[in-house]
Design a protein around this motif. Structure first.
Motif, PDB file in Angstrom:
ATOM      1  N   LYS A  84       0.846  -1.208   0.000  1.00  0.00           N
ATOM      2  CA  LYS A  84       0.000   0.000   0.000  1.00  0.00           C
ATOM      3  C   LYS A  84       0.879   1.256   0.000  1.00  0.00           C
ATOM      4  N   VAL A  85       0.306   2.324  -0.548  1.00  0.00           N
ATOM      5  CA  VAL A  85       0.989   3.623  -0.497  1.00  0.00           C
ATOM      6  C   VAL A  85       0.285   4.466   0.553  1.00  0.00           C
ATOM      7  N   LEU A  86       1.064   5.105   1.409  1.00  0.00           N
ATOM      8  CA  LEU A  86       0.483   5.933   2.473  1.00  0.00           C
ATOM      9  C   LEU A  86      -0.347   7.069   1.894  1.00  0.00           C
ATOM     10  N   ASP A  87      -1.477   7.323   2.537  1.00  0.00           N
ATOM     11  CA  ASP A  87      -2.342   8.423   2.127  1.00  0.00           C
ATOM     12  C   ASP A  87      -1.587   9.760   2.208  1.00  0.00           C
ATOM     13  N   ALA A 135       4.785   0.996   6.101  1.00  0.00           N
ATOM     14  CA  ALA A 135       3.330   1.096   5.939  1.00  0.00           C
ATOM     15  C   ALA A 135       2.823   0.301   4.732  1.00  0.00           C
ATOM     16  N   ARG A 136       3.734  -0.176   3.910  1.00  0.00           N
ATOM     17  CA  ARG A 136       3.299  -0.919   2.719  1.00  0.00           C
ATOM     18  C   ARG A 136       2.617  -2.242   3.073  1.00  0.00           C
ATOM     19  N   GLY A 137       2.851  -2.703   4.313  1.00  0.00           N
ATOM     20  CA  GLY A 137       2.204  -3.955   4.710  1.00  0.00           C
ATOM     21  C   GLY A 137       2.816  -5.134   3.975  1.00  0.00           C
ATOM     22  N   VAL A 138       1.991  -6.104   3.601  1.00  0.00           N
ATOM     23  CA  VAL A 138       2.399  -7.352   2.930  1.00  0.00           C
ATOM     24  C   VAL A 138       3.266  -8.209   3.874  1.00  0.00           C
ATOM     25  N   LEU A 139       4.326  -7.609   4.428  1.00  0.00           N
ATOM     26  CA  LEU A 139       5.153  -8.288   5.433  1.00  0.00           C
ATOM     27  C   LEU A 139       4.810  -7.718   6.806  1.00  0.00           C
TER      28      LEU A 139
END
Ligand code: MN
Length: 319
Positions: free
Chosen positions: A87-90, A136-140
């Motif tokens: 994800k890309v941070l808002d 913040a990209r998550g996934v991991l």
């Protein structure tokens, strides 16, 4: 799997990040294939490689991503899972505050120091970019990202303070001492080696089980070669006639065995003197790459006689 200190996924993340950091793209390719075979998603691996640029720079990260792109393109027949995208941070998130919170949580206390007063921009980049944009990209999970960082730092020279700091961070994300020891063991032999791995050892492939790599360092006066074995790779039983052979172990874990004797376990820094006429084999352990420099002791009657392979039954008895 039950009883394992680290899951397959955790082991793969540590090893992939380690080879990315050391820049060994041949071994990285094997590790990337194994990661996908073990069920890591394409996007999980991408996240590890993207994160690497914060720890070992764009050149290492880009080379690793290019290698991974080649691996993915070559596996079109396999059903690799793509997984969720990072994800890309808002845009309206205060990245500095967000990153500071994540950094403080992972480090265990607010990070301060004279260095950040001396060069405040690096403090901002750590918070806003590493701990905000990337984390913040998550996934991991944060824990998986720390495993990647520990694996990478353990494969780089001169970053001992950072490695020690990230071992503490790893514990703050829930890793046990036993798991950290396992990450350090898995990635401990992976450094940027002085001698290149060289090409696939096609000329002698018929005398080896598994894939080996050969880099002839010099042919003048004395034949000296860097030989690298993938895990489980070993040469057949053989005899050096005339002068014999000397092995200087440079990386990984492996074995040397003389006919009728127990195998000797080998590690970086070990030296093996092989007298002429002695039937023997050398190669990698089942869970480790292995490299040695082979010196052919000069002799007017120098030659090598090759015999039967080291069979799986005997090899599998080795720890
Ligand atoms: Mn030999």
């Amino acid at each position: 799997m039950a009883g394992e200190v680290l899951s397959k996924k955790q082991q793969d993340i540590a090893i992939i990040s380690s080879y990315s950091a050391s820049g060994d793209l041949i071994k990285l390719e094997t590790a990337l294939n194994k990661g996908l075979d073990d069920g890591l998603t394409v996007n999980e691996i991408k996240e590890v490689l993207i994160q690497m640029y914060a720890y070992c720079g764009f050149p290492r990260s880009l080379n690793a991503i290019a290698t991974f792109m080649g691996v993915v393109n070559n596996r079109s027949g396999k059903n690799d899972k793509i997984g969720t995208e990072g994800k890309v941070l808002d845009l309206n998130v205060d990245k500095n505050a967000y990153g500071k919170e994540v950094q403080t949580k992972i480090v265990g206390s607010e990070v301060k120091g004279e260095i950040f007063k001396f060069a405040p921009a690096i403090d901002d980049y750590l918070k806003e970019h590493l701990f905000a944009d990337i984390f913040a990209r998550g996934v991991l999970t944060d824990q998986e990202r720390e495993i990647a960082t520990i694996g990478a730092l353990n494969s780089m020279q001169g970053v001992e303070p950072q490695l020690a700091a990230h071992i503490l961070c790893g514990k703050n994300t829930g890793l046990t001492q036993e798991q950290i020891d396992e990450i350090l063991k898995l990635t401990g032999g992976i450094k940027n080696e002085a001698f290149a791995t060289g090409e696939k050892n096609e000329a002698f492939a018929k005398y080896f089980i598994g894939q080996s790599y050969l880099n002839i360092l010099t042919k003048d006066q004395v034949l000296v070669a860097n030989v690298t074995f993938e895990p489980r790779c070993r040469n057949n039983w053989h005899i050096h006639n005339g002068g014999g052979q000397i092995l200087l172990v440079t990386d990984g874990r492996g074995y040397y065995q003389e006919w009728g004797k127990p195998a000797r376990e080998l590690h970086r820094g070990d030296v093996v003197n092989i007298a002429p006429g002695v039937k023997h084999w050398h190669g990698a352990a089942s869970d480790s790459w292995f490299s040695h420099i082979a010196i052919e002791v000069p002799s007017e009657s120098g030659s090598t006689d090759w015999f039967e392979p080291v069979n799986d039954e005997d090899y599998n008895k080795l720890k």
